[in-house]
Design a protein around this motif. Structure first.
Motif, PDB file in Angstrom:
ATOM      1  N   LEU A  70       7.182  -0.940  -9.629  1.00 42.93           N
ATOM      2  CA  LEU A  70       8.007  -0.440  -8.528  1.00 42.93           C
ATOM      3  C   LEU A  70       9.442  -0.300  -9.016  1.00 42.93           C
ATOM      4  CD1 LEU A  70       6.629  -2.565  -5.542  1.00 42.93           C
ATOM      5  CD2 LEU A  70       6.131  -0.176  -6.094  1.00 42.93           C
ATOM      6  N   PRO A  71      10.147   0.772  -8.625  1.00 43.66           N
ATOM      7  CA  PRO A  71      11.437   1.097  -9.248  1.00 43.66           C
ATOM      8  C   PRO A  71      12.650   0.417  -8.621  1.00 43.66           C
ATOM      9  CG  PRO A  71      10.783   2.873  -7.817  1.00 43.66           C
ATOM     10  CD  PRO A  71       9.665   1.872  -7.770  1.00 43.66           C
ATOM     11  N   VAL A  72      12.506  -0.294  -7.505  1.00 45.24           N
ATOM     12  CA  VAL A  72      13.604  -0.996  -6.823  1.00 45.24           C
ATOM     13  C   VAL A  72      14.764  -0.042  -6.547  1.00 45.24           C
ATOM     14  CG1 VAL A  72      14.904  -3.164  -6.701  1.00 45.24           C
ATOM     15  CG2 VAL A  72      12.881  -3.021  -8.164  1.00 45.24           C
ATOM     16  N   GLU A  73      15.885  -0.137  -7.287  1.00 46.93           N
ATOM     17  CA  GLU A  73      17.052   0.704  -7.009  1.00 46.93           C
ATOM     18  C   GLU A  73      16.862   2.160  -7.437  1.00 46.93           C
ATOM     19  OE1 GLU A  73      18.623  -3.491  -7.753  1.00 46.93           O
ATOM     20  OE2 GLU A  73      17.327  -2.107  -8.860  1.00 46.93           O
ATOM     21  N   LYS A  74      16.027   2.401  -8.406  1.00 46.16           N
ATOM     22  CA  LYS A  74      15.886   3.761  -8.952  1.00 46.16           C
ATOM     23  C   LYS A  74      15.063   4.665  -8.012  1.00 46.16           C
ATOM     24  CE  LYS A  74      14.475   6.381 -13.037  1.00 46.16           C
ATOM     25  NZ  LYS A  74      13.774   7.393 -12.239  1.00 46.16           N
ATOM     26  N   VAL A  75      15.478   5.902  -7.908  1.00 50.41           N
ATOM     27  CA  VAL A  75      14.713   6.889  -7.155  1.00 50.41           C
ATOM     28  C   VAL A  75      13.436   7.192  -7.938  1.00 50.41           C
ATOM     29  CG1 VAL A  75      14.685   9.251  -6.262  1.00 50.41           C
ATOM     30  CG2 VAL A  75      16.792   7.891  -6.142  1.00 50.41           C
ATOM     31  N   PRO A  76      12.243   7.114  -7.303  1.00 48.69           N
ATOM     32  CA  PRO A  76      10.992   7.381  -8.030  1.00 48.69           C
ATOM     33  C   PRO A  76      10.983   8.772  -8.650  1.00 48.69           C
ATOM     34  CG  PRO A  76      10.545   6.405  -5.883  1.00 48.69           C
ATOM     35  CD  PRO A  76      12.004   6.728  -5.894  1.00 48.69           C
ATOM     36  N   GLY A  77      10.313   8.877  -9.796  1.00 49.50           N
ATOM     37  CA  GLY A  77      10.214  10.157 -10.469  1.00 49.50           C
ATOM     38  C   GLY A  77      11.108  10.234 -11.684  1.00 49.50           C
ATOM     39  N   PRO A  78      11.110  11.389 -12.362  1.00 50.10           N
ATOM     40  CA  PRO A  78      11.837  11.527 -13.623  1.00 50.10           C
ATOM     41  C   PRO A  78      13.352  11.624 -13.474  1.00 50.10           C
ATOM     42  CG  PRO A  78      10.829  13.606 -13.008  1.00 50.10           C
ATOM     43  CD  PRO A  78      10.323  12.594 -12.018  1.00 50.10           C
ATOM     44  N   LYS A  79      13.824  11.959 -12.283  1.00 49.15           N
ATOM     45  CA  LYS A  79      15.257  12.134 -12.084  1.00 49.15           C
ATOM     46  C   LYS A  79      15.996  10.805 -12.219  1.00 49.15           C
ATOM     47  CE  LYS A  79      18.619  14.023  -8.790  1.00 49.15           C
ATOM     48  NZ  LYS A  79      18.796  14.620  -7.437  1.00 49.15           N
ATOM     49  N   LEU A  80      17.113  10.834 -12.983  1.00 47.39           N
ATOM     50  CA  LEU A  80      17.902   9.622 -13.179  1.00 47.39           C
ATOM     51  C   LEU A  80      18.876   9.468 -12.010  1.00 47.39           C
ATOM     52  CD1 LEU A  80      18.215   7.310 -15.223  1.00 47.39           C
ATOM     53  CD2 LEU A  80      20.104   8.584 -16.268  1.00 47.39           C
ATOM     54  N   ALA A  81      18.371   8.939 -10.917  1.00 53.65           N
ATOM     55  CA  ALA A  81      19.164   8.741  -9.702  1.00 53.65           C
ATOM     56  C   ALA A  81      18.798   7.398  -9.097  1.00 53.65           C
ATOM     57  CB  ALA A  81      18.902   9.870  -8.713  1.00 53.65           C
ATOM     58  N   PHE A  82      19.758   6.835  -8.347  1.00 56.88           N
ATOM     59  CA  PHE A  82      19.567   5.487  -7.828  1.00 56.88           C
ATOM     60  C   PHE A  82      19.983   5.422  -6.353  1.00 56.88           C
ATOM     61  CE2 PHE A  82      20.004   5.184 -12.350  1.00 56.88           C
ATOM     62  CZ  PHE A  82      19.102   4.215 -12.735  1.00 56.88           C
ATOM     63  N   TYR A  83      19.250   4.628  -5.593  1.00 57.89           N
ATOM     64  CA  TYR A  83      19.595   4.398  -4.199  1.00 57.89           C
ATOM     65  C   TYR A  83      20.797   3.449  -4.073  1.00 57.89           C
ATOM     66  CZ  TYR A  83      15.021   6.375  -2.998  1.00 57.89           C
ATOM     67  OH  TYR A  83      13.936   7.196  -2.844  1.00 57.89           O
ATOM     68  N   ALA A  84      20.947   2.570  -5.048  1.00 57.03           N
ATOM     69  CA  ALA A  84      22.017   1.579  -5.013  1.00 57.03           C
ATOM     70  C   ALA A  84      22.422   1.236  -6.444  1.00 57.03           C
ATOM     71  CB  ALA A  84      21.555   0.320  -4.283  1.00 57.03           C
ATOM     72  N   LYS A  85      23.615   0.656  -6.577  1.00 55.90           N
ATOM     73  CA  LYS A  85      24.063   0.221  -7.904  1.00 55.90           C
ATOM     74  C   LYS A  85      23.164  -0.899  -8.415  1.00 55.90           C
ATOM     75  CE  LYS A  85      29.047   1.173  -7.524  1.00 55.90           C
ATOM     76  NZ  LYS A  85      30.395   0.543  -7.516  1.00 55.90           N
ATOM     77  N   SER A 108       0.807  -1.219   0.000  1.00 50.16           N
ATOM     78  CA  SER A 108       0.000   0.000   0.000  1.00 50.16           C
ATOM     79  C   SER A 108       0.839   1.268   0.000  1.00 50.16           C
ATOM     80  CB  SER A 108      -0.958   0.000   1.200  1.00 50.16           C
ATOM     81  OG  SER A 108      -1.731   1.173   1.220  1.00 50.16           O
ATOM     82  N   GLU A 109       1.890   1.304   0.841  1.00 53.31           N
ATOM     83  CA  GLU A 109       2.677   2.528   0.993  1.00 53.31           C
ATOM     84  C   GLU A 109       3.899   2.580   0.071  1.00 53.31           C
ATOM     85  OE1 GLU A 109       1.675   5.085   2.928  1.00 53.31           O
ATOM     86  OE2 GLU A 109      -0.125   3.829   3.130  1.00 53.31           O
ATOM     87  N   ALA A 110       4.153   1.531  -0.682  1.00 53.45           N
ATOM     88  CA  ALA A 110       5.315   1.521  -1.584  1.00 53.45           C
ATOM     89  C   ALA A 110       5.128   2.554  -2.688  1.00 53.45           C
ATOM     90  CB  ALA A 110       5.494   0.137  -2.189  1.00 53.45           C
ATOM     91  N   LEU A 111       6.211   3.227  -3.056  1.00 52.14           N
ATOM     92  CA  LEU A 111       6.156   4.257  -4.103  1.00 52.14           C
ATOM     93  C   LEU A 111       6.460   3.638  -5.466  1.00 52.14           C
ATOM     94  CD1 LEU A 111       8.036   7.213  -2.359  1.00 52.14           C
ATOM     95  CD2 LEU A 111       5.576   6.728  -2.404  1.00 52.14           C
ATOM     96  N   ASP A 112       5.595   3.961  -6.447  1.00 52.36           N
ATOM     97  CA  ASP A 112       5.812   3.428  -7.788  1.00 52.36           C
ATOM     98  C   ASP A 112       6.841   4.273  -8.535  1.00 52.36           C
ATOM     99  OD1 ASP A 112       4.570   5.739  -8.701  1.00 52.36           O
ATOM    100  OD2 ASP A 112       2.723   4.737  -9.299  1.00 52.36           O
ATOM    101  N   VAL A 113       7.053   3.989  -9.802  1.00 54.35           N
ATOM    102  CA  VAL A 113       8.101   4.665 -10.574  1.00 54.35           C
ATOM    103  C   VAL A 113       7.860   6.160 -10.709  1.00 54.35           C
ATOM    104  CG1 VAL A 113       8.834   2.648 -11.907  1.00 54.35           C
ATOM    105  CG2 VAL A 113       6.907   4.044 -12.708  1.00 54.35           C
ATOM    106  N   PHE A 114       6.593   6.598 -10.505  1.00 50.60           N
ATOM    107  CA  PHE A 114       6.280   8.019 -10.622  1.00 50.60           C
ATOM    108  C   PHE A 114       6.350   8.744  -9.277  1.00 50.60           C
ATOM    109  CE2 PHE A 114       3.770   5.772 -13.918  1.00 50.60           C
ATOM    110  CZ  PHE A 114       4.409   6.270 -15.036  1.00 50.60           C
ATOM    111  N   GLY A 115       6.599   7.970  -8.202  1.00 47.89           N
ATOM    112  CA  GLY A 115       6.639   8.561  -6.868  1.00 47.89           C
ATOM    113  C   GLY A 115       5.292   8.561  -6.170  1.00 47.89           C
ATOM    114  N   ASN A 116       4.310   7.877  -6.723  1.00 50.95           N
ATOM    115  CA  ASN A 116       2.984   7.800  -6.112  1.00 50.95           C
ATOM    116  C   ASN A 116       2.854   6.536  -5.275  1.00 50.95           C
ATOM    117  OD1 ASN A 116       2.194  10.124  -7.605  1.00 50.95           O
ATOM    118  ND2 ASN A 116       1.783   8.824  -9.388  1.00 50.95           N
TER     119      ASN A 116
END
Length: 555
Positions: free
Chosen positions: A142-157, A29-37
């Motif tokens: 769900l984006p897993v390593e990628k930071v949600p939203g349009p920015k090309l950033a990652f939490y982990a390799k 329920s609270e997980a953020l999808d690729v758009f940050g929602n």
């Protein structure tokens, strides 16, 4: 609710494990999808489906691990997740806009319709642009390593980035250690490189690290990613006209490709004596080999430079094409047990001709050592006839000559002199020149039958002549080359003696174009049951024998 995790899965990370554990424990329920929602899905995960893509590929840079190794790692990795996990193999289909829908259908088929994943019962986990294919089908991602939203950033390799980082550090460590310790060998199984610490592996999941260490996979990727094969050797012959040679190689590339294509195994594919890379260029265009690595080996400096230029020009659609300048006769050019396919064309006869029998036998043994079990060596070359020692009687035309008894010194070039000779007169020049430096003596004797002159000789000798008589622009080079030293049966016997299994698709055959355009009307062959035939009826017409072979030697 199913979780679908598509990917190659050659390496699994601690981050992936923690991400999945949180989804299983806390729900979706609270997980953020690729758009940050927020996902706002009330159902908890009930199973994880690992779709293992490129499952039919292994032993390459892009796909170092086999399917069974990836499956073992995933099952070990999944033990802590407390919900069922399924490993579904997805074979490679190349770049396709329908890739996501293909995976869904493949999962359904592989599970005998037990798993039918839809946008209503499945959440996709994906951190790469492949996620867009699932979004187009209406799936939540769900984006897993990628930071949600349009920015090309990652939490982990990403796992592949982790692998490249580890390989880079191992290679640097190896180079440093070799400078200080010449006894260190890259092949030491399950060894962490000198100067490499456990911190280099801290991001790997323990299940991944166990498999990679137990199966020596770090050493395997060392081999796959290394490039230590470049040599600096000379050419086989100094008398070759490369303009003619390159043109001929390009013209017959399609023929070589079509003839060998059914037998090329994906993975690591080598072409020894690759000339200007034409065969590799055609093979790597086939979608079946998009995941393969190609290694062309060429000793001739001029041809090697052309290969490199073609690569710089972007003529090879597969980025994993590498050219090596190395002498394949003197030793191994690939790591032992590393190649799925080795291809050679018009090479083995040159080794016999210029290096002798001992070097040919060494070459054959080296190719056996380089292949993986089940790998194949495809050798396309000229071949001698089965009854090469048989005595034949030869008629040769003598009306086409324009030479008036002049020698080579009377012509601007050797080619013009040779072109002025009839088929019969050119044969006598051939008899004088053929392997003279190697000490070969071609023996003939004239026989007059019904007022016509024939020449008695061994079948292999006339086959050597007719195979070379029209190559007047490379005559001096051709005079060193022996084509008929072994028949197909001779080849089979020796290759089997060193461990190869010969495929039933191996064959010898006649090049009918040569027969029609070069031999007929110029040469006639006869045999006789009489030791001294005196009339034409004593002759039995003898067909032109085989000219080429396709040898498929499997390990």
């Amino acid at each position: 609710m199913y979780l679908l995790l598509p990917g190659r899965h050659h390496l699994l990370t601690r981050y992936q494990k923690e991400y999945l554990l949180q989804l299983v424990k806390n729900g979706l329920s609270e997980a953020l999808d690729v758009f940050g929602n927020r996902l706002l899905v009330s159902k908890h995960p009930t199973a994880i489906i690992f779709a293992v893509t490129s499952a039919n590929h292994n032993n390459t840079r892009r796909n170092p691990l086999s399917l069974y190794q990836r499956a073992m790692m995933i099952q070990d990795f999944s033990r802590e997740l407390s919900i069922p996990s399924f490993v579904i193999p997805i074979d490679d289909i190349g770049q396709s806009p329908n890739f996501a829908s293909y995976i869904l259908k493949k999962i359904e088929v592989e599970t005998e319709l037990k798993l039918k994943l839809t946008k209503d019962n499945t959440i996709v986990l994906c951190s790469t642009p492949v996620a867009n294919l699932y979004l187009e089908l209406g799936f939540k991602v769900l984006p897993v390593e990628k930071v949600p939203g349009p920015k090309l950033a990652f939490y982990a390799k990403l796992p592949w980035e982790e692998l490249e980082s580890i390989v880079s550090k191992r290679n640097k460590s190896l180079q440093n250690s070799q400078q200080s310790n010449s006894e260190f060998q890259i092949g030491q199984t399950n060894k962490i490189q000198p100067n490499q610490t456990n911190d280099d592996f801290k991001n790997l999941d323990p299940a991944c690290l166990r498999l990679w260490k137990d199966y020596g996979l770090f050493e395997k990727v060392d081999m796959l990613f290394s490039d230590t094969l470049i040599g600096d050797d000379g050419d086989l012959t100094e008398s070759r006209d490369y303009n003619t040679y390159v043109r001929e190689m390009d013209e017959i590339a399609e023929l070589k490709f079509q003839e060998t294509k059914p037998f090329v195994q994906p993975g690591r594919i080598g072409d020894i004596g690759c000339a200007v890379g034409s065969w590799i260029k055609l093979v790597c265009q086939d979608p079946k080999y998009f995941e393969s690595d190609f290694y062309g080996v060429e000793i001739a400096r001029h041809l090697y430079q052309i290969c490199e230029q073609r690569k710089d020009n972007g003529e090879f659609v597969n980025p994993n094409v590498f050219f090596l300048r190395k002498n394949a006769v003197s030793g191994l050019v690939y790591q032992p047990l590393s190649m799925n396919t080795i291809h050679t064309s018009s090479l083995t006869h040159e080794i016999e001709s210029y290096g002798g029998r001992s070097q040919l036998l060494a070459f054959l043994k080296n190719r056996y050592e380089e292949l993986v079990m089940g790998g194949v060596w495809i050798n396309r070359d000229v071949v001698g006839p089965k009854d090469k020692e048989r005595e034949v009687f030869v008629w040769m035309e003598e009306e086409s000559g324009t030479n008036q008894g002049l020698g080579p010194e009377s012509f601007p070039s050797l080619k013009e002199f040779l072109d002025s000779l009839s088929t019969k007169d050119r044969f006598f020049q051939f008899k004088h020149d053929f392997r003279k430096e190697e000490g070969y003596v071609l023996r003939t004797s004239p026989v007059s039958v019904d007022g016509i002159e024939y020449h008695r000789m061994k079948l292999k000798d006339i086959c050597e002549y007719i195979s070379k008589k029209d190559y007047t622009d490379n005559w001096e080079s051709e005079m060193h080359e022996s084509f008929c030293f072994w028949s197909l049966d001779d080849w089979k016997q020796y290759l089997e003696s060193i461990g190869f299994k010969i495929s039933n698709f191996s064959m010898d055959y006649r090049n009918e174009w040569l027969i029609k355009n070069r031999y007929e009307g110029k040469i006639k062959l006869f045999i006789s049951n009489k030791s001294n035939p005196t009339k034409f009826s004593d002759f039995i017409p003898y067909d032109f024998p085989v000219t080429h072979m396709l040898m498929l030697a499997e390990k």
